[in-house]
Motif scaffolding. Sequence first.
Motif, PDB file in Angstrom:
ATOM      1  N   UNK A 334      75.243  -7.120 118.303  1.00 24.82           N
ATOM      2  CA  UNK A 334      76.206  -6.141 119.211  1.00 24.82           C
ATOM      3  C   UNK A 334      77.433  -6.938 119.832  1.00 24.82           C
ATOM      4  N   UNK A 335      77.161  -8.168 120.214  1.00 25.06           N
ATOM      5  CA  UNK A 335      78.124  -8.984 120.987  1.00 25.06           C
ATOM      6  C   UNK A 335      79.290  -9.286 119.782  1.00 25.06           C
ATOM      7  N   UNK A 336      78.642  -9.798 118.626  1.00 27.25           N
ATOM      8  CA  UNK A 336      79.714 -10.443 117.595  1.00 27.25           C
ATOM      9  C   UNK A 336      80.589  -8.835 117.051  1.00 27.25           C
ATOM     10  N   UNK A 337      79.746  -7.566 117.190  1.00 25.87           N
ATOM     11  CA  UNK A 337      80.576  -6.511 116.599  1.00 25.87           C
ATOM     12  C   UNK A 337      81.749  -6.210 117.528  1.00 25.87           C
ATOM     13  N   UNK A 338      81.293  -6.240 119.025  1.00 23.85           N
ATOM     14  CA  UNK A 338      82.175  -5.950 119.923  1.00 23.85           C
ATOM     15  C   UNK A 338      83.500  -6.999 119.922  1.00 23.85           C
ATOM     16  N   UNK A 396      75.103 -16.771 125.054  1.00 24.28           N
ATOM     17  CA  UNK A 396      73.760 -16.594 124.485  1.00 24.28           C
ATOM     18  C   UNK A 396      73.123 -15.454 125.100  1.00 24.28           C
ATOM     19  N   UNK A 397      73.129 -14.325 124.611  1.00 17.72           N
ATOM     20  CA  UNK A 397      72.195 -13.205 125.150  1.00 17.72           C
ATOM     21  C   UNK A 397      70.759 -13.482 124.934  1.00 17.72           C
ATOM     22  N   UNK A 399      66.501 -12.707 126.622  1.00 20.57           N
ATOM     23  CA  UNK A 399      65.586 -11.712 127.404  1.00 20.57           C
ATOM     24  C   UNK A 399      65.839 -11.621 128.935  1.00 20.57           C
ATOM     25  N   UNK A 400      66.896 -12.330 129.330  1.00 18.36           N
ATOM     26  CA  UNK A 400      67.403 -12.104 130.606  1.00 18.36           C
ATOM     27  C   UNK A 400      68.655 -11.393 130.590  1.00 18.36           C
ATOM     28  N   UNK A 401      69.150 -10.651 129.700  1.00 16.67           N
ATOM     29  CA  UNK A 401      70.097  -9.962 129.120  1.00 16.67           C
ATOM     30  C   UNK A 401      69.930  -8.646 128.812  1.00 16.67           C
ATOM     31  N   UNK A 402      70.958  -7.690 128.779  1.00 16.78           N
ATOM     32  CA  UNK A 402      70.245  -6.351 128.210  1.00 16.78           C
ATOM     33  C   UNK A 402      71.537  -5.948 127.240  1.00 16.78           C
ATOM     34  N   UNK A 403      71.220  -4.834 126.520  1.00 18.09           N
ATOM     35  CA  UNK A 403      72.504  -4.479 125.358  1.00 18.09           C
ATOM     36  C   UNK A 403      73.758  -3.953 126.335  1.00 18.09           C
ATOM     37  N   UNK A 404      73.436  -3.105 127.405  1.00 20.34           N
ATOM     38  CA  UNK A 404      74.368  -2.788 128.352  1.00 20.34           C
ATOM     39  C   UNK A 404      75.420  -3.869 129.065  1.00 20.34           C
ATOM     40  N   UNK A 405      74.535  -4.899 129.191  1.00 16.29           N
ATOM     41  CA  UNK A 405      75.203  -6.040 129.552  1.00 16.29           C
ATOM     42  C   UNK A 405      76.143  -6.732 128.584  1.00 16.29           C
TER      43      UNK A 405
END
Length: 418
Positions: A334-338, A396-397, A399-405
């Motif tokens: 998701x991050x790369x796509x954004x 580096x997303x 387990x302490x981050x979320x897709x919204x973040x």
Amino acid sequence: MDELGRRTILTAGLVTGLVACTTTDPAPPAPARFDPADWDDVRALFPLDPDLVHTAAFVLAAHPKPVADAIERHRAGLDADTEAYLHSHGTAEAELRKTAAVYLGGTPDQVAFTDSTTMGLGVLYSGMRLRAGQDVVTSTHDFVAHHAALDLMARRTGATVREVALYDDPRAADADEVVSRLRSAITANTRVVAITWVHSSTGVRLPVPAIAAMLADVNTGRAPEDRALLCVDGVHGFGAVDIAVADLGCDFLSSGTHKWLFGPRGTGVLWGRAWDALDPVIPTFSEGSSPGARFTPGGYHSFEHRWALREAFELHERIGRGRIAERITVQATRLKEGLAKIPSITLITPDDPDMSAGIVCCEVDGMDAFTAVVALREAGVVASVTPYAQQYLRFGPSIVTTPDQVDKVVTAARALRP
Ligand SMILES: Cc1ncc(COP(=O)(O)O)c(C=O)c1O
């Protein structure tokens, strides 16, 4: 038994007690409401500042509650009556070895404990026996500590170390090309092939099983002492990729357990299946004659951290290695796509999840990576810079981050202005 072995056993008694004692620490109950399938519950185990998006948490772990509680329990015991606590934990390390082997695959006796990836690489290459004329092949993409450890080995043995670039453009890194470039660098005299599972310089993940298969071919017909040994710095795959270390096909893998696994800071493992190629360099205090025990550096340690590694493995298993890897992949993708949609940003890490893991590197037009990190922090995003000559902005997303973040990261990255 040699002198070192005799002394080792004597010294082991110092730490673990001369009488066989068992560790009966019960795993502390997780909070009653903890649901390992609920990512909010998982995130709530961490004391990380909730007002920030922690995409650099993989650099050095914050301790999740079960790990922090175990550390405190051991610390209190050691502080109250060190001698008795050490005695009553005579089997703690052996138990931990079994727990680690559940995660790593293979057998408990293949697992040595270290304080970090760096220490594991030091134990590996300082102990490696090389005959005159044998050489080392490594890549241009590895962490400075890995190359420094190889340089020390070269100084000690006279071996030559050759570095090969496994790709020119990280974004276009290709598994077949990686294997074939490495294959071309290997000669009949190559004893060590030293690589990194996931490059912290670019986010590229190497196809370690394919490299291992290529080496198995190379090694066909070679005597055991001539085999090319596949040695891996595994730290950014360990805890982030859904494959057991023993299934990678490598001969050795060193990893800190204080990054993606979120184990206690100052802990790590060195896993091996070709221990006959090495001599120990630091006398062990560990009991038993297994390779894992013999190659675990001795001396008294910060045992409250080492023994709490058990809770880190258990938490990871409870949440599920596959689910964690998927959570990381979903967010990294998701991050790369954004980021790919932002004209001022150039991605460095491949899109292909098989050629990447959790690390996502990019460049911002007209802005150096350090300036970008400062600006992102002002926007509530904690990012890092690749610690290499070529400096990229790195996320580096986990387990302490979320897709919204992750979406917040993209928004903050879009607002970056030189
Ligand atoms: C690829 C790689 N290996 C090793 C290390 C060092 O890890 P440790 O602190 O476990 O020695 C790092 C960065 O911290 C790294 O990026």
